[in-house]
Design a protein around this motif. Structure first.
Motif, short mmCIF file in Angstrom:
data_model
loop_
_atom_site.label_atom_id
_atom_site.label_comp_id
_atom_site.label_asym_id
_atom_site.label_seq_id
_atom_site.Cartn_x
_atom_site.Cartn_y
_atom_site.Cartn_z
N UNK A 77 10.50 9.05 -1.45
CA UNK A 77 10.29 7.80 -0.72
C UNK A 77 9.06 7.04 -1.17
N UNK A 78 7.96 7.72 -1.38
CA UNK A 78 6.74 7.01 -1.78
C UNK A 78 6.94 6.32 -3.13
N UNK A 79 7.54 7.05 -4.08
CA UNK A 79 7.79 6.47 -5.40
C UNK A 79 8.75 5.29 -5.31
N UNK A 80 9.86 5.49 -4.62
CA UNK A 80 10.88 4.44 -4.56
C UNK A 80 10.38 3.23 -3.78
N UNK A 81 9.62 3.47 -2.72
CA UNK A 81 9.08 2.33 -1.96
C UNK A 81 8.20 1.46 -2.85
N UNK A 124 10.88 1.65 5.14
CA UNK A 124 9.54 1.47 4.59
C UNK A 124 9.38 0.14 3.86
N UNK A 125 10.49 -0.44 3.41
CA UNK A 125 10.40 -1.67 2.62
C UNK A 125 11.20 -2.82 3.23
N UNK A 126 11.92 -2.57 4.31
CA UNK A 126 12.79 -3.60 4.88
C UNK A 126 12.01 -4.83 5.34
N UNK A 127 10.89 -4.62 5.98
CA UNK A 127 10.11 -5.76 6.47
C UNK A 127 9.61 -6.62 5.31
N UNK A 128 9.20 -5.97 4.23
CA UNK A 128 8.75 -6.72 3.06
C UNK A 128 9.90 -7.51 2.45
N UNK A 129 11.09 -6.91 2.41
CA UNK A 129 12.27 -7.62 1.91
C UNK A 129 12.58 -8.83 2.78
N UNK A 130 12.40 -8.69 4.09
CA UNK A 130 12.62 -9.81 4.99
C UNK A 130 11.61 -10.92 4.72
N UNK A 131 10.36 -10.56 4.53
CA UNK A 131 9.32 -11.55 4.25
C UNK A 131 9.62 -12.34 2.98
N UNK A 132 10.15 -11.64 1.98
CA UNK A 132 10.41 -12.25 0.68
C UNK A 132 11.81 -12.86 0.57
N UNK A 133 12.67 -12.60 1.54
CA UNK A 133 14.02 -13.16 1.51
C UNK A 133 14.91 -12.55 0.45
N UNK A 134 14.77 -11.25 0.22
CA UNK A 134 15.53 -10.55 -0.82
C UNK A 134 16.36 -9.44 -0.18
N UNK A 135 17.64 -9.35 -0.54
CA UNK A 135 18.51 -8.31 -0.02
C UNK A 135 18.31 -6.99 -0.77
N UNK A 136 18.37 -5.90 -0.03
CA UNK A 136 18.39 -4.55 -0.60
C UNK A 136 19.83 -4.05 -0.47
N UNK A 137 20.55 -4.01 -1.58
CA UNK A 137 21.98 -3.69 -1.56
C UNK A 137 22.21 -2.25 -2.00
N UNK A 138 22.48 -1.38 -1.03
CA UNK A 138 22.80 0.02 -1.34
C UNK A 138 24.18 0.07 -1.98
#
Length: 258
Positions: A77-81, A124-138
């Motif tokens: 998680x730390x690395x991937x975040x 761990x990264x969802x809020x940052x993705x929201x701030x930047x307006x970028x989707x995290x697509x699993x």
């Protein structure tokens, strides 16, 4: 030009003797493509201006390493975040709507624990993705043929993951080819779960080849189902051409141009 914004993957379509990325980008733009998926090509920051020369956008790129060693392991998680934060920032700067994430393989890990681990990693990264307006697509991948032991191999597993994270930026890459192999019922799945889909991939089943009459999926009907959901991002072709890559891309575009 229809209502589907079509893209294509570099790794699967820029291949064969004498076939160059520049040539394929130019041809794709002439056909009517809107974008290219930065998978297997040059670094995305180099691809964006190259694609822009031909009027193409970059639709997505891999957000972290690796497909088999992913978010289902807390020790990653730390690395991937860190990798995802860098990718999110890059995507936002370059105008790319989403990046791809991976569950990783099971390696003996049960699906429930893997689900919870992936959710914690994405939180761990969802809020940052929201701030930047970028989707995290699993990405949903089949574990029957191509990616043995991959954990995110069922749509419902991915949907529950999105619901656990509770972020509008955590979504799924619904790969039609992969999910046809592992579960089928493609159109009904799109109708039921489209709100969680942030990107689509295609290929013919079986074989992962052209979207032609030798494979079993009715892509015009599938595209109409996607259009009916109001989806306005990209559908990317990720098949291995049986013959000429440009002609295969042309035929795929026409088949999906609904």
């Amino acid at each position: 030009m229809g209502k589907i914004h079509q893209s294509f993957s570099i790794w699967s379509n820029v291949r064969g003797e004498g076939v160059t990325l520049e040539h394929v980008l130019a041809a794709a733009a002439e056909i009517g493509y809107a974008a290219v998926d930065s998978l297997g090509g040059p670094p995305v920051e180099e691809l964006v201006p190259l694609a822009a020369k031909h009027g193409l956008k970059v639709a997505t790129f891999g957000g972290h390493a690796t497909l088999t060693d992913g978010l289902n392991r807390p020790e990653n998680h730390e690395r991937i975040a860190g990798e995802l934060r860098a990718s999110i920032a890059k995507a936002a700067d370059l105008g790319i709507p989403g990046v791809i994430t991976f569950s990783g393989n099971r390696n003996g890990l049960d699906d429930y624990t893997g689900l919870l681990n992936c959710a914690e990693g994405l939180k761990q990264v969802a809020e940052y993705a929201e701030e930047k307006g970028v989707n995290l697509n699993m990405e949903l991948l089949n574990s029957k043929v191509d990616h043995k032991d991959y954990q995110c191999d069922r749509t419902l597993w991915g949907v529950v993951l999105c619901e656990l994270v509770k972020s509008p930026r955590v979504k799924l890459l619904y790969d039609i080819y992969h999910m046809q192999i592992d579960e089928g019922d493609v159109i009904r799945t799109i109708e039921r779960h489209h709100a969680h889909f942030g990107h689509y991939h295609t290929a013919g089943v079986p074989g992962r080849h052209d979207l032609d009459d030798d494979q079993e999926l009715n892509y015009p009907a599938i595209m109409r189902a996607i259009v009916a959901t109001g989806y306005d991002l990209y559908v990317a072709h990720e098949f291995l051409p049986k013959g000429d890559a440009i002609e295969a891309l042309r035929q795929a575009y026409l088949r999906c141009d609904v």
